[in-house]
Design a protein around this motif. Structure first.
Motif, PDB file in Angstrom:
ATOM      1  N   ARG A  95       8.957   7.604  -9.493  1.00 21.34           N
ATOM      2  CA  ARG A  95       8.295   6.701  -9.000  1.00 21.34           C
ATOM      3  C   ARG A  95       8.651   5.730  -9.344  1.00 21.34           C
ATOM      4  O   ARG A  95       8.039   4.381  -8.762  1.00 21.34           O
ATOM      5  CB  ARG A  95       7.726   7.643 -10.984  1.00 21.34           C
ATOM      6  N   ARG A  96       9.913   4.938 -10.197  1.00 17.99           N
ATOM      7  CA  ARG A  96      10.404   3.689 -10.015  1.00 17.99           C
ATOM      8  C   ARG A  96      10.679   3.540  -8.344  1.00 17.99           C
ATOM      9  O   ARG A  96      10.268   2.423  -8.386  1.00 17.99           O
ATOM     10  CB  ARG A  96      11.277   3.779 -11.205  1.00 17.99           C
ATOM     11  N   LEU A  97      11.303   4.746  -8.310  1.00 13.34           N
ATOM     12  CA  LEU A  97      11.752   4.288  -6.372  1.00 13.34           C
ATOM     13  C   LEU A  97      10.238   3.580  -6.051  1.00 13.34           C
ATOM     14  O   LEU A  97      10.710   2.756  -5.079  1.00 13.34           O
ATOM     15  CB  LEU A  97      12.497   5.049  -5.846  1.00 13.34           C
ATOM     16  N   ILE A  98       9.525   4.760  -6.096  1.00 11.78           N
ATOM     17  CA  ILE A  98       7.925   4.082  -5.598  1.00 11.78           C
ATOM     18  C   ILE A  98       7.518   2.890  -6.109  1.00 11.78           C
ATOM     19  O   ILE A  98       7.069   1.917  -5.047  1.00 11.78           O
ATOM     20  CB  ILE A  98       7.096   5.166  -5.789  1.00 11.78           C
ATOM     21  N   ASP A  99       6.794   2.638  -7.162  1.00 16.93           N
ATOM     22  CA  ASP A  99       7.258   1.122  -7.795  1.00 16.93           C
ATOM     23  C   ASP A  99       8.038   0.324  -7.062  1.00 16.93           C
ATOM     24  O   ASP A  99       7.509  -1.115  -6.193  1.00 16.93           O
ATOM     25  CB  ASP A  99       7.622   0.869  -9.134  1.00 16.93           C
ATOM     26  N   GLY A 100       9.219  -0.019  -7.005  1.00 20.24           N
ATOM     27  CA  GLY A 100       9.990  -0.947  -6.226  1.00 20.24           C
ATOM     28  C   GLY A 100       9.400  -1.002  -4.597  1.00 20.24           C
ATOM     29  O   GLY A 100       9.282  -1.796  -4.446  1.00 20.24           O
ATOM     30  N   ILE A 101       9.331   0.127  -4.263  1.00 20.30           N
ATOM     31  CA  ILE A 101       9.004   0.198  -2.847  1.00 20.30           C
ATOM     32  C   ILE A 101       7.521  -0.989  -2.786  1.00 20.30           C
ATOM     33  O   ILE A 101       7.315  -0.999  -1.920  1.00 20.30           O
ATOM     34  CB  ILE A 101       8.887   1.497  -2.377  1.00 20.30           C
ATOM     35  N   ASP A 102       6.544  -0.167  -3.437  1.00 22.35           N
ATOM     36  CA  ASP A 102       5.690  -0.879  -3.343  1.00 22.35           C
ATOM     37  C   ASP A 102       5.604  -2.644  -3.687  1.00 22.35           C
ATOM     38  O   ASP A 102       4.721  -3.112  -2.865  1.00 22.35           O
ATOM     39  CB  ASP A 102       4.827  -0.097  -4.609  1.00 22.35           C
ATOM     40  N   VAL A 103       6.220  -2.473  -4.473  1.00 22.30           N
ATOM     41  CA  VAL A 103       6.456  -4.295  -4.380  1.00 22.30           C
ATOM     42  C   VAL A 103       7.338  -4.966  -3.372  1.00 22.30           C
ATOM     43  O   VAL A 103       6.491  -5.783  -2.814  1.00 22.30           O
ATOM     44  CB  VAL A 103       7.233  -4.599  -5.483  1.00 22.30           C
ATOM     45  N   GLN A 104       8.155  -3.747  -2.149  1.00 24.48           N
ATOM     46  CA  GLN A 104       8.880  -4.341  -1.557  1.00 24.48           C
ATOM     47  C   GLN A 104       8.072  -4.715  -0.421  1.00 24.48           C
ATOM     48  O   GLN A 104       7.311  -5.621   0.629  1.00 24.48           O
ATOM     49  CB  GLN A 104       9.787  -3.960  -0.776  1.00 24.48           C
ATOM     50  N   LEU A 105       6.821  -3.888   0.167  1.00 22.53           N
ATOM     51  CA  LEU A 105       5.659  -3.645   0.261  1.00 22.53           C
ATOM     52  C   LEU A 105       4.084  -4.762   0.836  1.00 22.53           C
ATOM     53  O   LEU A 105       3.989  -5.687   1.428  1.00 22.53           O
ATOM     54  CB  LEU A 105       5.530  -1.907   1.016  1.00 22.53           C
ATOM     55  N   ARG A 106       3.934  -4.724  -0.607  1.00 28.10           N
ATOM     56  CA  ARG A 106       2.751  -6.402  -1.042  1.00 28.10           C
ATOM     57  C   ARG A 106       4.083  -7.561  -0.741  1.00 28.10           C
ATOM     58  O   ARG A 106       3.337  -8.122   0.219  1.00 28.10           O
ATOM     59  CB  ARG A 106       2.715  -6.169  -2.216  1.00 28.10           C
ATOM     60  N   ASP A 107       4.835  -7.136  -0.703  1.00 27.37           N
ATOM     61  CA  ASP A 107       5.695  -8.493  -0.460  1.00 27.37           C
ATOM     62  C   ASP A 107       5.869  -8.290   1.202  1.00 27.37           C
ATOM     63  O   ASP A 107       5.333 -10.163   1.659  1.00 27.37           O
ATOM     64  CB  ASP A 107       7.619  -8.819  -0.963  1.00 27.37           C
ATOM     65  N   LEU A 108       6.209  -8.089   1.971  1.00 28.37           N
ATOM     66  CA  LEU A 108       6.481  -8.407   3.286  1.00 28.37           C
ATOM     67  C   LEU A 108       4.797  -7.636   3.640  1.00 28.37           C
ATOM     68  O   LEU A 108       4.812  -8.935   5.022  1.00 28.37           O
ATOM     69  CB  LEU A 108       7.214  -6.584   3.894  1.00 28.37           C
ATOM     70  N   VAL A 109       3.735  -7.569   3.867  1.00 31.17           N
ATOM     71  CA  VAL A 109       2.791  -7.853   4.045  1.00 31.17           C
ATOM     72  C   VAL A 109       1.854  -9.121   3.380  1.00 31.17           C
ATOM     73  O   VAL A 109       1.445 -10.061   4.284  1.00 31.17           O
ATOM     74  CB  VAL A 109       1.056  -7.258   3.407  1.00 31.17           C
ATOM     75  N   ALA A 110       2.806  -9.592   2.497  1.00 28.96           N
ATOM     76  CA  ALA A 110       2.028 -11.260   2.071  1.00 28.96           C
ATOM     77  C   ALA A 110       2.698 -11.637   3.511  1.00 28.96           C
ATOM     78  O   ALA A 110       2.379 -13.356   3.747  1.00 28.96           O
ATOM     79  CB  ALA A 110       2.561 -11.192   0.704  1.00 28.96           C
ATOM     80  N   VAL A 111       4.037 -11.827   3.632  1.00 26.77           N
ATOM     81  CA  VAL A 111       5.091 -12.601   4.632  1.00 26.77           C
ATOM     82  C   VAL A 111       4.128 -12.232   6.208  1.00 26.77           C
ATOM     83  O   VAL A 111       3.687 -13.104   6.654  1.00 26.77           O
ATOM     84  CB  VAL A 111       6.001 -12.008   4.664  1.00 26.77           C
ATOM     85  N   ARG A 112       3.882 -11.154   6.324  1.00 25.23           N
ATOM     86  CA  ARG A 112       3.310 -11.027   7.665  1.00 25.23           C
ATOM     87  C   ARG A 112       2.007 -11.258   7.348  1.00 25.23           C
ATOM     88  O   ARG A 112       1.403 -12.180   8.759  1.00 25.23           O
ATOM     89  CB  ARG A 112       2.891  -9.635   7.928  1.00 25.23           C
ATOM     90  N   ARG A 113       1.500 -11.656   6.746  1.00 21.60           N
ATOM     91  CA  ARG A 113      -0.263 -12.349   6.593  1.00 21.60           C
ATOM     92  C   ARG A 113       0.597 -13.682   6.525  1.00 21.60           C
ATOM     93  O   ARG A 113      -0.612 -14.431   7.822  1.00 21.60           O
ATOM     94  CB  ARG A 113      -1.259 -12.264   5.498  1.00 21.60           C
ATOM     95  N   ASP A 114       1.310 -14.772   5.799  1.00 16.21           N
ATOM     96  CA  ASP A 114       1.384 -16.501   6.350  1.00 16.21           C
ATOM     97  C   ASP A 114       1.614 -16.376   7.736  1.00 16.21           C
ATOM     98  O   ASP A 114       1.318 -17.247   8.339  1.00 16.21           O
ATOM     99  CB  ASP A 114       2.366 -16.561   5.538  1.00 16.21           C
ATOM    100  N   ILE A 115       2.598 -15.758   8.480  1.00 19.94           N
ATOM    101  CA  ILE A 115       3.160 -16.011   9.834  1.00 19.94           C
ATOM    102  C   ILE A 115       2.245 -15.351  10.670  1.00 19.94           C
ATOM    103  O   ILE A 115       1.659 -16.127  11.510  1.00 19.94           O
ATOM    104  CB  ILE A 115       4.217 -15.287   9.818  1.00 19.94           C
ATOM    105  N   SER A 116       1.467 -14.096  10.731  1.00 19.68           N
ATOM    106  CA  SER A 116      -0.427 -14.156  11.328  1.00 19.68           C
ATOM    107  C   SER A 116      -0.898 -15.202  11.372  1.00 19.68           C
ATOM    108  O   SER A 116      -1.686 -15.444  12.393  1.00 19.68           O
ATOM    109  CB  SER A 116      -0.831 -12.716  11.085  1.00 19.68           C
ATOM    110  N   ARG A 117      -1.395 -16.202  10.520  1.00 17.86           N
ATOM    111  CA  ARG A 117      -1.646 -16.680  10.026  1.00 17.86           C
ATOM    112  C   ARG A 117      -1.729 -18.336  11.015  1.00 17.86           C
ATOM    113  O   ARG A 117      -2.259 -18.923  11.654  1.00 17.86           O
ATOM    114  CB  ARG A 117      -2.866 -17.323   8.719  1.00 17.86           C
ATOM    115  N   GLN A 118      -0.181 -18.722  10.968  1.00 13.56           N
ATOM    116  CA  GLN A 118       0.424 -19.126  11.664  1.00 13.56           C
ATOM    117  C   GLN A 118       0.007 -19.267  12.785  1.00 13.56           C
ATOM    118  O   GLN A 118      -0.148 -20.088  13.903  1.00 13.56           O
ATOM    119  CB  GLN A 118       1.956 -20.106  10.936  1.00 13.56           C
TER     120      GLN A 118
END
Length: 100
Positions: free
Chosen positions: A28-51
């Motif tokens: 579960r700790r590993l999954i929680d860490g992966i989820d944080v990374q996924l959210r961060d990457l999706v946020a970066v992707r969103r910002d690049i996509s909007r640009q």
């Protein structure tokens, strides 16, 4: 693009392999860490996509390029199967923003 992000996203390395866990809590700790990374990457992707959308419309093009979206959906489907299509559509919807 930030060199660190560029290296992490496009270096052609094989996908990471899931470690063997010793306990549910560790998993579960590993999954929680992966989820944080996924959210961060999706946020970066969103910002690049909007640009990209802004640049495309500034150049007189459409905000959404359906052929590109179809390529993205196909890549997710190839990697993850039918559920990958659902994830791709969710990511694209989130990153594209409101169409109205």
């Amino acid at each position: 693009m930030d060199a660190g992000l560029d290296d992490a996203v496009t270096d052609g390395s094989p996908a990471p392999v899931a470690p063997t866990i010793a306990s549910i809590d560790e998993g579960r700790r590993l999954i929680d860490g992966i989820d944080v990374q996924l959210r961060d990457l999706v946020a970066v992707r969103r910002d690049i996509s909007r640009q990209i959308q802004t640049q495309r419309t500034t150049d007189g093009g459409p905000r959404v390029q359906h052929s590109r979206e179809n390529e993205i959906i196909a890549a997710w489907a190839d990697e993850l199967g039918p559920r990958g299509v659902e994830i791709a559509l969710a990511v694209l919807t989130l990153c594209r923003g409101s169409l109205t």
